[in-house]
Design an enzyme around this catalytic site. Structure first.
Site, mmCIF file in Angstrom:
data_model
loop_
_atom_site.group_PDB
_atom_site.id
_atom_site.type_symbol
_atom_site.label_atom_id
_atom_site.label_comp_id
_atom_site.label_asym_id
_atom_site.label_seq_id
_atom_site.Cartn_x
_atom_site.Cartn_y
_atom_site.Cartn_z
ATOM 1 N N MET A 1 -69.164 -56.069 -0.055
ATOM 2 C CA MET A 1 -70.383 -55.266 0.063
ATOM 3 C C MET A 1 -70.392 -54.539 1.402
ATOM 4 S SD MET A 1 -71.699 -55.803 -2.835
ATOM 5 C CE MET A 1 -73.282 -55.027 -2.684
ATOM 6 N N CYS A 2 -71.258 -53.540 1.485
ATOM 7 C CA CYS A 2 -71.439 -52.728 2.679
ATOM 8 C C CYS A 2 -71.631 -53.626 3.900
ATOM 9 C CB CYS A 2 -72.655 -51.837 2.490
ATOM 10 S SG CYS A 2 -72.984 -50.737 3.854
ATOM 11 N N PRO A 3 -70.980 -53.333 4.976
ATOM 12 C CA PRO A 3 -70.142 -52.170 5.298
ATOM 13 C C PRO A 3 -68.652 -52.435 5.142
ATOM 14 C CG PRO A 3 -70.605 -53.317 7.329
ATOM 15 C CD PRO A 3 -71.270 -54.114 6.198
ATOM 16 N N ASP B 1 -68.993 -51.760 -4.713
ATOM 17 C CA ASP B 1 -70.308 -51.574 -4.086
ATOM 18 C C ASP B 1 -70.788 -50.146 -4.344
ATOM 19 O OD1 ASP B 1 -72.551 -51.433 -2.490
ATOM 20 O OD2 ASP B 1 -71.474 -51.621 -0.597
ATOM 21 N N ASP C 1 -71.293 -43.994 1.521
ATOM 22 C CA ASP C 1 -70.630 -44.471 2.740
ATOM 23 C C ASP C 1 -69.273 -43.809 2.952
ATOM 24 O OD1 ASP C 1 -72.783 -46.131 3.140
ATOM 25 O OD2 ASP C 1 -71.751 -47.959 2.486
#
Length: 83
Positions: A19-21, A46, A52
């Site tokens: 998941m982010c980041p 994600d 992103d």
């Protein structure tokens, strides 16, 4: 995360499940192993990675050649414009 090398890509980076980041951070680190002009293929699950990766490329000067979705996997082809 898996990294491999296969034509026509200089590097293939599997960030599915992260998941982010993390997809962007792993991509940034992996680009160190891609020569200028080389293309990295990144796979992520994600949904936030869509925005992103676009922002990452704009901020770093790399080129987002493709942004695709294959079922629940987001796939990016990024040309390294390293210094």
């Amino acid at each position: 995360m898996t990294i491999s090398s296969r034509e026509p890509f200089s590097l293939i980076l599997d960030t599915r499940g992260l998941m982010c980041p993390m997809p962007v951070l792993k991509t940034k680190k992996a680009l160190r192993d891609v020569p200028p002009g080389g293309v990295i293929k990144v796979m992520a699950t994600d949904p936030g990675s869509v925005a992103d990766m676009k922002s990452f490329c704009e901020m770093t000067g790399n080129v987002l050649l493709a942004s695709l979705q294959e079922d629940d996997v987001f796939v990016y082809h990024i040309e390294h414009r390293g210094k």
